[in-house]
Scaffold this active site. Sequence first.
Site, PDB file in Angstrom:
ATOM      1  N   GLU A 121      51.628 -92.857  64.475  1.00 56.66           N
ATOM      2  CA  GLU A 121      52.228 -93.874  63.966  1.00 56.66           C
ATOM      3  C   GLU A 121      52.327 -95.704  63.911  1.00 56.66           C
ATOM      4  OE1 GLU A 121      57.863 -95.158  62.903  1.00 56.66           O
ATOM      5  OE2 GLU A 121      56.503 -93.136  64.476  1.00 56.66           O
ATOM      6  N   ARG A 145      51.445 -77.737  75.441  1.00 50.77           N
ATOM      7  CA  ARG A 145      51.548 -76.178  75.537  1.00 50.77           C
ATOM      8  C   ARG A 145      51.238 -75.237  74.603  1.00 50.77           C
ATOM      9  NH1 ARG A 145      55.884 -80.530  74.736  1.00 50.77           N
ATOM     10  NH2 ARG A 145      56.028 -80.184  72.744  1.00 50.77           N
TER      11      ARG A 145
END
Length: 176
Positions: free
Chosen positions: A96, A59
């Site tokens: 993560e 984006r």
Amino acid sequence: MNDDLRALIRTIPDYPHAGIMFRDITTLLLDGAGFALSIERLAAAVASDFDQIAGIEARGFVFGAALAHRLGKGMVLVRKKNKLPGAVIGVNYALEYGEDRVEIHADAVIPGARILLVDDLIATGGTALAAAQLFRVAGASVTQAAFVIDLPALGGAARLRATGVEVSALLAFDGD
């Protein structure tokens, strides 16, 4: 401020996981006047002392390309690994669970360039920090970063500022 743009961003609860409030900019992109306003306001929010714009996949390409057109600047694509043809340079960064990589074409950056980093949203800042590191490796520096949305509770903008990058965002969503 920018409540007109805020109204064009859809919030999708529990996506992609329970407890997440996903801020969906596709509804902003559907509104031609709103998208144009977001580009004008991003252009007004950034200082003019940079050489190139870098858009983060995917984006960030949309907002970065429109902003580059508006400001008459060239644009560098920051892509995930193995997406660019030809010689690339890249930086790995921690996720993560695991790691990822961002890359640019080896010849995409003007030596000594000052880069404006652009993306639709900053959350934890992991990808933006990796992109800033990548441009340092390439012999340039990220002096500014511009986002449509900041999620301040996740701390990404603060982490980016701590590295000396001036950060601007049109909107902040505090988890509501």
